[in-house]
Design an enzyme around this catalytic site. Structure first.
Site, PDB file in Angstrom:
ATOM      1  N   ASP A  97       3.834   9.483 -23.309  1.00  0.00           N
ATOM      2  CA  ASP A  97       4.031   8.371 -22.381  1.00  0.00           C
ATOM      3  C   ASP A  97       5.137   8.757 -21.411  1.00  0.00           C
ATOM      4  OD1 ASP A  97       6.429   8.092 -23.799  1.00  0.00           O
ATOM      5  OD2 ASP A  97       5.837   6.236 -24.776  1.00  0.00           O
ATOM      6  N   ASP A 151       8.185  -4.440 -32.597  1.00  0.00           N
ATOM      7  CA  ASP A 151       7.066  -5.305 -32.178  1.00  0.00           C
ATOM      8  C   ASP A 151       5.708  -4.676 -32.516  1.00  0.00           C
ATOM      9  OD1 ASP A 151       7.106  -3.174 -30.465  1.00  0.00           O
ATOM     10  OD2 ASP A 151       6.955  -4.356 -28.629  1.00  0.00           O
ATOM     11  N   HIS A 166       4.684  -1.671 -31.447  1.00  0.00           N
ATOM     12  CA  HIS A 166       4.160  -0.761 -30.426  1.00  0.00           C
ATOM     13  C   HIS A 166       4.261   0.690 -30.888  1.00  0.00           C
ATOM     14  CE1 HIS A 166       8.345  -0.010 -28.758  1.00  0.00           C
ATOM     15  NE2 HIS A 166       7.793   1.174 -28.532  1.00  0.00           N
TER      16      HIS A 166
END
Lengths: 240, 240, 240, 240
Positions: free
Chosen positions: A66, A128, A130
């Site tokens: 990413d 969370d 992710h």
């Protein structure tokens, strides 16, 4: 799922390093996607002296999965971290580093396929749920490498990542999507600390759902999860 | 995803048979889960003369991946079909056939893991997107081998499967769930005929969603889809 | 060693074809080295209609493993045979054919390594125990791809191969040596007919010795031997 | 051949340990044959704290590849060394240790095949080129697990191994032969020290010959050689 629980951050880092090194020693081209962030710091500290100056690792290629572009910078947040944490101290040759960024993300999946696919992708997990840049409410399970728009809430989060200057925060970031990640031949997820204990239970012992993006990894035929005891605290009762 | 489009049912069946035989010739134990139903008829007709009487295939083990028990019968619907279509005419030894049924489904995933895992699972697809017994609204992506209750609507469907006698329809059936299927080292999905064209597009070129259960296969790192031209009709425009 | 014994030449050819097709259907680049000569004729006849016009096999690359140059010809004996037997009738694209010849044999092993190595090499066996161009008294087990001088005795043998004109016989031929062949991930050896029965016993059930070059294959961790009953006649008593 | 040259004994040992650990972390059953002797001491010292008490390694099975029985002792020389060096300090469970000895050597190859074959075999090399118990003049390349008679010269050598008491020296020892060793999916050979420099050059850069038994390893498709700089001294000039 192969589940590895180690006593503490140091031994978790050692296992992750061993596992990566085991792959690196293979014959022929080896393609690894690796992670930036806080979790891998200990692992890179172990890896650096075992990688630096080793010509026999010239078959190993590294990918980021990413990237958050920084306005006005050549390198984005991820590549800057990876460079500082690992590529520079380990003296990884430039030709072995394959940058994903805001200009070439649309070719990432094809590029990986042509290079023979990823042998292994090493990832952390967010509180969370992710993984990579797949935050709840951004990508879907079927998405390949994607562009994700930065909304106001995320803009605040990212201000820290780009060094505190809000004007450097980009309008979007790019990430390998769940479908791209799942194409790798092996997934490795590692996590440490009590603050990860709840999400580990949800992600790997709860339902597979886009609201917990990393839960998708349960579906991979070759998944390794490496935890320290704190991160494993909530799943220990489930393992008997 | 490796996509193979053949001209017609016969050549689609030939490719599926070749692919299975290629696996069967491997050294050491080979574990295959195979499908009953209408789609594989042509493939089994090709396989039978190439499997029958071959002692050198004693390393190949077969599994069914779902079962609809029939009240009053020893074999369920799936095993009865597989026996008629393949096991009996190909003279597969009993010790190489590993039955999943209503009495042992809870051990299926563990049993497969202990046997070294599935090398390949060959499946058809329903017009509603189901694979194995994973119909929309029954299992979830995270489910292992599961028991599914038969409701009134399904009871009518199954009456045909058990020979027309409604009193033989069971209260439940069992199936490897999406998570169990995804653990296999290779998934093969085959389909033929115009009536499958729409679902093929949805399942393999649409979103990954539980409302189209077989869409989950997009996430597998080693998926082969074999189609005849009719089943591929709606995706051909997407392939250029 | 996986030993496959089939009834006759036709069924032996079918198994070899299935095994090759099973490999070809894999994802990603597939590298196959294949054989010319009399043995594979039946197999290529089966393969041609299953390979011709299949775009989905564009990932499959073909290599020859030896070559006898012909004075005054562009193609050598092996490539000419392979072209006639398979490449042309199956319409294999030129870019998927990787020619070994008298000008590039010194780069063959490196070239294969860079392409990811051979997935499979399919070979016949000579009545003298030779495989590829490894005749007794030519190469040694430790040899990579080699140049072999043609002596007077061999010159007479090769006159037939180059069409009867002794002036076209070259001074040398080239061949992948035993060490090069053994680097492939899978070896497949096939043979038919009573005239091969004695050498099959020697090569695969006798001592590993350079006087029977193909005996070296016994040492490979993934060797498949496919025979018809006639070629297997002398080993059948050993198999109980 | 993958060649890894490390600075000294310590870093050579670390690489060997990493490579083994990388295998051990795999899913499913892992079969490793490991070596006794002087070379692996450093490696076991690294492995012990990373193996001891790890339930997640219950899938890893250990084999010895040769054994010298001791008259009047239950354990032979190799198993006694492995127990002292590794099995006991690492607390490897008894059910994960598969002893080869003078009573069961005839079943060793079949037993390994039924267990799925060896994933990796780690070996040292003798100054005479021997590996496992394959000394020059004992086994041949084509031999499976074998019994080797102890002659007068060897009797003197072995007196030290059994603790100095000549009456405890057996009439024979047992060893996996070259053909058995070559069936493993990966071979790893490690060596250190100037006294190994000459044989390393002969074994891995000289002819493949039974007079240097370990030269056969050159023929394996997945061979890793790990050396310290002293052991690599004579081959360094050949690597440019």
């Amino acid at each position: 799922m192969k589940l590895i629980i180690e006593k503490d951050y140091q031994s978790m880092s050692r296992v992750a390093a061993n596992l990566l090194l085991g792959k690196m020693y293979n014959q022929g081209r080896v393609n690894l996607a690796i992670t930036a962030g806080a979790t891998p710091k200990g692992m890179y500290d172990i890896l650096i002296p075992e990688v630096k100056g080793r010509d026999y690792l010239s078959n190993v290629h590294f990918y980021n999965f990413d990237e958050i572009p920084i306005r006005g910078s050549k390198l984005g947040v991820t590549m800057q971290h990876l460079t500082d944490l690992f590529f520079e101290p380990a003296a990884v040759p430039k030709e072995n580093i394959h940058e994903l960024n805001e200009t070439n993300w649309q070719e990432q999946d094809q590029r990986l396929a042509e290079a023979g696919g990823l042998d292994l992708i090493l990832m952390g997990i967010g509180a969370d749920g992710h993984f990579c840049g797949n935050l709840p409410g951004t990508t879907h399970f079927g998405d390949g490498t994607s562009r994700v728009d930065v909304d106001e809430k995320m803009r605040n989060l990212l201000t820290g990542e780009v060094g505190g200057d809000k004007t450097k925060v980009p309008d979007f970031y790019v990430t390998m999507g769940p479908r791209s990640v799942m194409q790798a031949r092996q997934l490795v997820l590692f996590a440490n600390g009590a603050k990860k204990a709840a999400i580990i239970k949800q992600a790997f012992f709860g339902p597979v759902t886009e609201t917990v993006p990393s839960s998708v990894m349960q579906l991979h035929p070759n998944l390794t999860v490496i935890l320290d005891e704190e991160a494993a605290a909530e799943i220990l009762p489930l393992l008997d």
